[in-house]
Scaffold this motif. Structure first.
Motif, PDB file in Angstrom:
ATOM      1  N   ALA A   1       0.840  -1.203   0.000  1.00 49.17           N
ATOM      2  CA  ALA A   1       0.000   0.000   0.000  1.00 49.17           C
ATOM      3  C   ALA A   1       0.875   1.253   0.000  1.00 49.17           C
ATOM      4  O   ALA A   1       0.581   2.235  -0.698  1.00 49.17           O
ATOM      5  CB  ALA A   1      -0.922  -0.018   1.214  1.00 49.17           C
ATOM      6  N   TRP A   2       1.948   1.221   0.781  1.00 45.01           N
ATOM      7  CA  TRP A   2       2.871   2.360   0.813  1.00 45.01           C
ATOM      8  C   TRP A   2       3.527   2.548  -0.560  1.00 45.01           C
ATOM      9  O   TRP A   2       3.639   3.678  -1.050  1.00 45.01           O
ATOM     10  CB  TRP A   2       3.947   2.129   1.874  1.00 45.01           C
ATOM     11  CG  TRP A   2       3.451   2.299   3.259  1.00 45.01           C
ATOM     12  CD1 TRP A   2       2.581   1.492   3.927  1.00 45.01           C
ATOM     13  CD2 TRP A   2       3.754   3.369   4.158  1.00 45.01           C
ATOM     14  NE1 TRP A   2       2.336   1.972   5.180  1.00 45.01           N
ATOM     15  CE2 TRP A   2       3.043   3.124   5.362  1.00 45.01           C
ATOM     16  CE3 TRP A   2       4.567   4.499   4.088  1.00 45.01           C
ATOM     17  CZ2 TRP A   2       3.118   3.974   6.461  1.00 45.01           C
ATOM     18  CZ3 TRP A   2       4.650   5.342   5.184  1.00 45.01           C
ATOM     19  CH2 TRP A   2       3.921   5.081   6.348  1.00 45.01           C
TER      20      TRP A   2
ATOM     21  N   ALA B   1       0.997   3.940  -2.993  1.00 46.89           N
ATOM     22  CA  ALA B   1       0.768   5.368  -2.737  1.00 46.89           C
ATOM     23  C   ALA B   1       1.915   6.191  -3.304  1.00 46.89           C
ATOM     24  O   ALA B   1       1.693   7.259  -3.908  1.00 46.89           O
ATOM     25  CB  ALA B   1       0.633   5.607  -1.237  1.00 46.89           C
TER      26      ALA B   1
ATOM     27  N   VAL C   1       1.717   9.197  -6.154  1.00 50.24           N
ATOM     28  CA  VAL C   1       2.233  10.562  -5.959  1.00 50.24           C
ATOM     29  C   VAL C   1       3.258  10.893  -7.052  1.00 50.24           C
ATOM     30  O   VAL C   1       3.227  11.993  -7.639  1.00 50.24           O
ATOM     31  CB  VAL C   1       2.872  10.703  -4.550  1.00 50.24           C
ATOM     32  CG1 VAL C   1       3.569  12.044  -4.414  1.00 50.24           C
ATOM     33  CG2 VAL C   1       1.796  10.566  -3.481  1.00 50.24           C
TER      34      VAL C   1
ATOM     35  N   LEU D   1      -6.186  13.106  -6.084  1.00 53.53           N
ATOM     36  CA  LEU D   1      -5.039  12.266  -5.743  1.00 53.53           C
ATOM     37  C   LEU D   1      -5.263  11.598  -4.383  1.00 53.53           C
ATOM     38  O   LEU D   1      -5.030  10.391  -4.232  1.00 53.53           O
ATOM     39  CB  LEU D   1      -3.757  13.120  -5.718  1.00 53.53           C
ATOM     40  CG  LEU D   1      -2.511  12.424  -5.154  1.00 53.53           C
ATOM     41  CD1 LEU D   1      -2.099  11.255  -6.039  1.00 53.53           C
ATOM     42  CD2 LEU D   1      -1.349  13.408  -5.018  1.00 53.53           C
ATOM     43  N   LEU D   2      -5.729  12.384  -3.437  1.00 54.60           N
ATOM     44  CA  LEU D   2      -5.959  11.842  -2.098  1.00 54.60           C
ATOM     45  C   LEU D   2      -6.995  10.715  -2.130  1.00 54.60           C
ATOM     46  O   LEU D   2      -6.811   9.668  -1.492  1.00 54.60           O
ATOM     47  CB  LEU D   2      -6.423  12.968  -1.163  1.00 54.60           C
ATOM     48  CG  LEU D   2      -6.502  12.610   0.321  1.00 54.60           C
ATOM     49  CD1 LEU D   2      -5.138  12.199   0.848  1.00 54.60           C
ATOM     50  CD2 LEU D   2      -7.048  13.780   1.123  1.00 54.60           C
TER      51      LEU D   2
ATOM     52  N   VAL E   1      -5.477   7.607  -3.716  1.00 56.94           N
ATOM     53  CA  VAL E   1      -4.614   6.910  -2.754  1.00 56.94           C
ATOM     54  C   VAL E   1      -5.492   6.139  -1.764  1.00 56.94           C
ATOM     55  O   VAL E   1      -5.205   4.987  -1.419  1.00 56.94           O
ATOM     56  CB  VAL E   1      -3.680   7.910  -2.024  1.00 56.94           C
ATOM     57  CG1 VAL E   1      -2.945   7.225  -0.879  1.00 56.94           C
ATOM     58  CG2 VAL E   1      -2.670   8.497  -2.998  1.00 56.94           C
ATOM     59  N   ALA E   2      -6.590   6.784  -1.335  1.00 59.66           N
ATOM     60  CA  ALA E   2      -7.513   6.114  -0.404  1.00 59.66           C
ATOM     61  C   ALA E   2      -8.128   4.872  -1.047  1.00 59.66           C
ATOM     62  O   ALA E   2      -8.184   3.807  -0.425  1.00 59.66           O
ATOM     63  CB  ALA E   2      -8.606   7.091   0.020  1.00 59.66           C
TER      64      ALA E   2
ATOM     65  N   CYS F   1      -5.327   2.129  -1.226  1.00 57.35           N
ATOM     66  CA  CYS F   1      -5.019   1.524   0.078  1.00 57.35           C
ATOM     67  C   CYS F   1      -6.198   0.678   0.563  1.00 57.35           C
ATOM     68  O   CYS F   1      -6.003  -0.403   1.123  1.00 57.35           O
ATOM     69  CB  CYS F   1      -4.678   2.612   1.099  1.00 57.35           C
ATOM     70  SG  CYS F   1      -3.118   3.424   0.734  1.00 57.35           S
TER      71      CYS F   1
END
Lengths: 472, 51
Positions: free
Chosen positions: A41-42, A45, A49, A453-454, A457-458, A461
């Protein structure tokens, strides 16, 4: 209370049917990965980005809207007629097998055909070859046939009722939600005869709707399957229109998604229902004191029978996940709308960015159902020879078996992660290009996409958490 | 609270999936604030604004 989704159940039943191979390979095997699952997940992300930064620097103008397609050729009418006839035959076979065949889910072709070949196989085919369901659709074939016959007999058909524009694609969204409920919640989903009756209800809804509003209008707005598959087909390199086949650049087709009422709901239901399929296999849902147990206890304490209480709990879970996905997308749209003055209304902005969710919906389908399609899809080889499960061997393949060594657990996991990452990067590309079209100032356009983008990412994840929960 | 902490082993991994979202959200919030401040400064002093 541990429950399996229908694909999971089919896979498990198949595994039981072929115990030696199942226990040795594929389903049931745990991935042996070099890093913890959460680290994916990291990494995902970080990829998102980095992609966002690269798009901000290297993609200063909208380019997708101006991309051209190249005509490859024309499709003969006879092919369209044959494909329509095949669609009608396949539908009739599923219904007949469901009603007249064995009531063991793995021995009857109906469950595998509906939940694996149609619901998972056609999206995969659509993203590769274009809108295959549009030509295979039994409803469009019936509509074309009736129209042709009416014109030959005399006068043609009476003019249909005007389809209410405010309805848009809401009927399709409801139909997809109803199918997801059948697939993930309904206790009768394992019975081929029950599935056949549902298929007949679906046929009745389609035929009545087409009679009232016209075949094309009803199929384009209310047929949940047709609408969902046509969205996935927008990502395909091949574009089929008016019996012409054209080649187009990747992602360009997504811009053709109709911005009508209910279009956002369709993609949110697609993503939300697939998410629930993953979530409902994790311990947060299925654990001893998990959400499913607590909700079931709550409904049981209200006087519902235990089976109904479980179904109600799962219905709440399904609606919660669809609501969560819709809420996250709504958050991105409201955030975008606050970026600058002179913005279009929030609902309009939401519809204009809805196409960016299509790659995510596809990514979720691949991530959750890829292994099911690879393994349970092989069952179609023996089921096609014995569709009713009564011992026949029409094509001589009834003795073939599922090869569980086709894919390792690690290969499945990497495919799932790759699908999620690629899907969300594609969504970012579409959103970035759309933002440059919506906002004339590139700086404002890029800032507007901070919210998107946020949310991407959500979504990523969240998707990886669901997958890891199901895998653990 | 005791109940929640007693089951920390069941849900702590959720935080590991939540962390990138929170970190990126924080970064984007800080970045948008910085850009808004820069735009306000540009508007207040047009001679210094980038051409």
């Amino acid at each position: 209370m541990m429950r399996l989704s229908t694909p999971g159940l089919l896979a498990a039943l198949t595994a039981l049917a072929v115990p030696a191979t199942a226990s040795a390979h594929g389903i049931g095997q745990r991935a042996d990965l070099p890093i913890p699952l959460w680290l994916f997940a990291w990494a995902a992300a970080f990829v998102l980005v980095a992609s966002f930064v690269a798009l901000s620097v290297l993609w200063p103008k909208p380019v997708l809207a101006g991309a051209r397609s190249r005509l490859l050729g024309r499709v003969p009418l006879v092919l369209e007629v044959l494909a329509g006839a095949l669609g009608i035959f396949a539908f009739a076979l599923i219904v007949y097998a469901g009603l007249a065949g064995s009531q063991t889910a793995t021995a009857n072709i109906a469950p595998t055909a509906i939940f694996v070949l149609v619901w998972v196989g056609i999206p995969f085919a659509s993203v590769l070859f274009g809108d295959v369901f549009a030509v295979l659709s039994p409803w469009r074939a019936v509509g074309r046939g009736v129209g042709w016959a009416a014109a030959r007999v005399g006068g043609g058909l009476p003019a249909p009722i005007n389809y209410p524009e405010r309805l848009g694609r809401w009927p399709a969204a409801l139909m997809i939600l109803a199918f997801a409920w059948i697939e993930l919640v309904w206790s009768g989903r394992e019975e081929p005869s029950s599935l056949a009756i549902v298929a007949l209800i679906y046929a009745a809804v389609m035929l009545i709707g087409m009679s009232c509003f016209g075949a094309e209008k009803w199929c384009r707005n209310a047929d949940g399957f047709g609408v969902a598959f046509s969205l996935f087909a927008l990502l395909a390199p091949l574009d089929w229109k008016d019996r012409r086949c054209s080649l187009r650049a990747p992602l360009v087709g997504a811009l053709e998604m109709p911005q009508v009422a209910g279009s956002v709901a369709v993609v949110c239901v697609l993503i939300g229902s697939t998410s629930f399929d993953g979530f409902s296999q994790g311990t947060v849902w299925t654990g001893a004191s998990g959400m499913a147990q607590q909700l079931s206890d709550l409904f049981a304490s209200l006087g519902f029978a235990s089976g109904t209480a479980v179904e109600l709990a799962y219905t709440v879970g399904l609606l919660l996940l669809v609501g969560l996905i819709s809420g996250l997308y709504g958050l991105a749209v409201v955030g975008m709308n606050r970026t600058g003055s002179g913005m279009p209304p929030t609902a309009e902005l939401g519809r204009s960015f809805a196409h960016t969710l299509i790659p995510i919906a596809l990514a979720y389908v691949v991530a959750h159902y890829f292994s099911l399609f690879v393994f349970q899809g092989q069952a179609s080889f023996f089921l096609i020879s014995d569709p009713l499960g009564n011992g026949s061997d029409i094509f001589g393949t009834s003795q073939s078996a599922i090869n569980y060594s086709l894919l390792s657990a690690n290969a499945i996991w990497y495919t799932q992660v790759a699908a999620l990452v690629i899907g969300h990067v594609a969504a970012l590309v579409l959103a970035h290009d759309q933002a440059l079209t919506t906002w004339s100032n590139p700086r404002v356009a890029i800032r507007s996409q901070y919210w998107m983008l946020l949310v991407m990412v959500a979504f990523t994840c969240l998707g990886l958490w669901f997958l890891s929960a199901a895998a653990s | 609270m005791t109940f929640t902490l007693a089951h920390v082993g069941h849900w702590y991994h959720v935080l590991l999936y939540l962390a990138p979202i929170l970190l990126i959200g924080l970064g984007l919030w800080w970045s948008s604030r910085r850009e808004a401040r820069r735009e306000r400064e540009d508007a207040a002093d047009p001679d210094q604004a980038p051409q």
